[in-house]
Design a protein around this motif. Structure first.
Motif: not given
Length: 843
Positions: A530-551
């Motif tokens: 969705g980040i790639i395809e939906d530019e209009g909702n990109r900011a909203k979808i970005a807040k739904l992303l989660r990542f594992q980190t080094s911390k």
């Protein structure tokens, strides 16, 4: 008067018929019930009580001859054009004729129900509000009957013979201008009715309305320019409603089949308000009536013992045709109810109806949209990953997932109402505001559908966000916890016991997984798409992303981009990321040395889509994504002047080595530089700012259906970074002669050492070694040196003496260690079942 006489005549004929057939049919019915079971209709009001016995007594279009004394009326020119378009170009899928006819019947029933509110007497004598579908294989006919409002003589002429009710000339011209070879029609009575001629050579319509005392028949053949209409010579057989009989074409015999009709009616009209019944005809074999009488008489005789060896004669059998009714639309359209009146169990049950895969719904939203267009919808998030997504078929996952209804009649389940990245969402949309009498192509491009799609996407994102906002569920206490005894000392303080310590170290301390993390683990590639395809909702979808980190090291420890940015040091203005094939690969990467030492948090990108996503979204809230595998990495917390002076000094000191290594490696690397970030590794291979990473290079090479990709497209600008403080590099620098000494050469060991540093750096950086043959030769020379072997010539082949063939002795030492009888699977063998007490005679 004529109608009354006709009714009396028909009634007398029916009475005589039943008197003649009653005895035989009563016996056959009892015998059939004793040998087979079939379900009769709850209400056979449309056909009479004799339906379940004899096919010939059913009311269908084949039971009477063509119309006599009928008036012939020509079709209007626009209707003829309409029929030509419908039959030859408008409908691509012939199956929709049943949808159209059921939709017409449902409209007639709705109108009847509305009128009966003010005039209850309209339902007297026939309170049923239903649709019945039956077929006749022998006559190749299909009949759809409803108990709706019916039509008068004039309404039959207007609705089925003129363009007043079925469309407009402008609409016809628009259709002809389209010149589209295959378009599915969304119509209502008139246009939809003409779809009957897709499968029928002739159509007969019988209708009776409460406003007229007589029943009329309308009839027309496929291709005729006129139709006939007359008073039904049979009288009032319907009571109220409309009966449409299709005399099917030879290539449409498939529709005279119960299973086919069940499937079509369920698919298109599953949620129609009024009951839809399909009649099934089945032929069974039962004992004939004559043979049954003889058998009963023989049972009274005494059987002699001499007849024991005699063979019993098989009873004479005969065919009996039974007919049953089954309702096909038992599921209810719960979206039309208030959501406060629907239980969770009802939502889950409805989800199983519209979802063709196992599992329950993890979340749902039920809403009504109002504005330019009004519609109701229920959207579900599945608990399990759909099979298409699991297999990577993102484009196919949309099919059948979202169903579009107009007044509870299915229009299509193939509209692209949701983008591909939300293809896992299941649900229904029902609207009364969609334009009818338009083709699928036009509707797909309609602004109305775009408005619906925009609202659905927003609701889906809100539904996913609502899961992320849920509180972490509290772990349920065990029953033993409430009954556990507590020891206290003399002062009333609780004494810790060994059992408590054991519990603290046990499984109860395992962290609970948040519901959103459970969802995200399954569907995060779709959100990233969705980040790639939906530019209009990109900011909203970005807040739904989660990542594992080094911390964090926990399996369920995922971090949002917002949380990451909040923890960033003041001097850090970039989001550090590292991409790799697995979590262990990125955690143990030598690129992480500097970041671990500084305590800087790095996001782990371990999904193949991650780097595509960061290319489409290069920054988040003004913070640029920075891959730590790129060259030119800088840390703004360091003394910039000191870093600059060190860089200049190291560059001058190691210039002979960097020049030698670039010449030695050739095109394997773009350049060799002194690194500012390496700590323990002797060298690493980074990439330029705008080049592909090693992980992306690996993904691109794995594309199964890539066409015409050249080596230039796959080329990566690799940069070898050397650690000026590492002993390997210092020693190698010492072995390089001065540039002014043209006669001196570098020995083979130094060259092999340089290549081994290159190969090690390539592997540690995620790249593959291109020249495997040369790599093997270098490793062989290295092993020869370490093992102090002078020559690699092979030893002579041994020539053992000939020996007699003897069976190979059992070598117990060759058995795996620790093997015992428990290692052998004895299955369900019970040794007690074997008789071990055999004596000599048994042997």
């Amino acid at each position: 008067k004529k109608t009354s006489e006709q009714n009396n005549y028909i009634q007398r004929k029916r009475t005589n018929f039943f008197k003649m057939k009653f005895g035989r049919y009563a016996l056959l019915s009892l015998l059939a019930l004793s040998t087979t079971s079939f379900v009769r209709a709850e209400d056979d009001s449309l056909l009479g009580s004799d339906v379940a016995v004899d096919v010939d007594t059913a009311t269908n279009g084949s039971s009477y001859e063509p119309l006599e004394n009928a008036e012939t009326i020509p079709f209007e020119a626009e209707v003829s054009r309409m029929m030509d378009i419908v039959i030859n170009s408008l409908y691509q899928n012939k199956d929709v004729f049943l949808r159209e006819l059921i939709s017409n019947a449902s409209d007639a029933l709705d109108k009847m129900r509305f009128l009966s509110i003010e005039e209850p007497a309209l339902l007297e004598g026939k309170p049923e509000m239903e649709v019945r579908i039956m077929y006749n294989v022998e006559d190749n006919t299909l009949t759809i009957t409803d108990s709706g409002i019916g039509m008068t003589h004039d309404e039959l002429v207007q609705n089925l013979g003129t363009v007043a009710r079925s469309g407009t000339t402008k609409f016809l011209e628009a259709l002809e201008d389209k010149k589209s070879g295959g378009m599915n029609m969304i119509g209502q009575f008139g246009v939809g009715f003409y779809s009957s001629f897709l499968v029928a050579d002739k159509v007969r319509v019988v209708s009776k309305t409460p406003s007229e005392p007589v029943q009329h028949v309308w009839e027309s053949a496929n291709g005729d320019s006129s139709f006939q209409i007359a008073v039904d010579p049979r009288g009032n057989t319907l009571g109220r409603g409309t009966e449409i009989t299709l005399f099917l074409k030879e290539d449409a015999r498939e529709y005279a089949d119960a299973r086919r009709l069940n499937d079509l009616a369920t698919h298109y009209s599953e949620f129609v308000t009024h009951p839809i019944h399909v009649r099934t005809t089945e032929t069974v074999m039962v004992v004939s009536a004559i043979d049954a009488d003889e058998t009963s008489e023989e049972d009274e005789l005494v059987v002699k013992e001499d007849d024991e060896d005699g063979e019993d004669e098989e009873p004479e059998m005969e065919e009996v045709t039974s007919q049953t009714w089954a309702q096909v639309n038992t599921n209810k359209p719960i979206w039309s109810k208030d959501k406060d009146e629907i239980t969770d169990e009802e939502y889950q049950s409805f989800f199983k109806v519209i979802n063709n895969e196992p599992g329950q719904a993890a979340k749902w939203t039920h809403f009504s949209a109002e504005g330019n267009i009004n519609f109701k919808s229920i959207l579900f998030l599945p608990e399990l990953i759909p099979s298409n997504l699991r297999n990577g078929n993102l484009g196919q996952a949309n099919k059948g997932g979202l169903k579009l209804y107009v007044r509870k009649v299915l229009i299509s389940d193939e509209f692209d109402l949701l983008p591909n990245y939300l293809s896992f969402v299941k649900g229904v949309i029902d609207s009364d505001d969609l334009p009818l009498n338009v083709n699928r192509e036009t509707l797909q491009e309609s602004k109305i559908l775009k408005v619906i799609s925009k609202k659905l996407v927003r609701k889906c994102i809100e539904m996913i966000r609502s899961i992320s906002k849920e509180e972490l569920p509290v772990k349920e206490k065990k029953e033993d916890d409430d009954e556990k005894e507590i020891e206290v000392d003399a002062d009333g303080n609780i004494i810790d016991t060994e059992d408590d310590d054991d519990d603290d170290d046990g499984e109860d301390d395992e962290p609970i997984e948040h519901p959103y993390i459970s969802f995200y683990k399954k569907f995060n590639p779709s959100l990233k798409m969705g980040i790639i395809e939906d530019e209009g909702n990109r900011a909203k979808i970005a807040k739904l992303l989660r990542f594992q980190t080094s911390k964090f090291d926990g399996e369920n420890d995922f971090v949002s981009l917002e949380d990451y940015v909040e923890r960033m040091p003041e001097w850090q203005d970039e989001i550090y990321v590292i991409a790799g094939g697995s979590l262990s690969e990125v955690k143990n990467s030598q690129f992480m040395e500097k970041f671990n030492k500084k305590g800087l948090e790095v996001l782990f990108l371990t999904d193949p889509v991650d780097e595509y996503m960061t290319n489409a979204m290069p920054e988040f809230e003004g913070k640029k994504f920075m891959a730590i595998t790129k060259e030119g990495l800088k840390f703004k917390d360091e003394d910039a002047d000191m870093v600059k002076r060190r860089e200049k000094a190291y560059k001058k000191q190691f210039k002979p080595l960097t020049k030698f290594l670039k010449k030695t490696y050739g095109s394997s690397v773009m350049k060799v530089v002194v690194s500012k970030r390496l700590d323990e590794a002797p060298a690493l291979v980074s990439t330029s700012d705008y080049g592909h990473s090693a992980n992306m290079h690996r993904i691109m090479q794995a594309q199964a259906f890539q066409h015409g990709r050249s080596e230039e497209d796959m080329f990566i600008s690799k940069v070898l970074e050397i650690n000026p403080r590492h002993p390997f590099m210092i020693k190698l620098l010492e072995s390089i002669p001065d540039e002014d000494d043209e006669d001196s050469t570098v020995d083979t060991k130094s060259i092999d050492a340089a290549w081994m540093i290159h190969d090690t750096a390539m592997l540690n950086s995620g790249f593959q070694i291109d020249d495997v043959k040369s790599y093997s030769k270098r490793m062989t020379r290295s092993l020869q040196s370490v093992m102090e072997i002078d020559s690699l010539e092979l030893a002579d082949e041994i020539d053992p003496p000939e020996e007699d063939d003897e069976p190979e002795a059992f070598d117990a030492d060759s058995m795996p260690e620790g093997m015992n009888m428990q290692d052998f699977d004895m299955g369900n063998i019970n040794m007690d079942d074997f008789n071990m007490d055999m004596d000599t005679e048994d042997i």
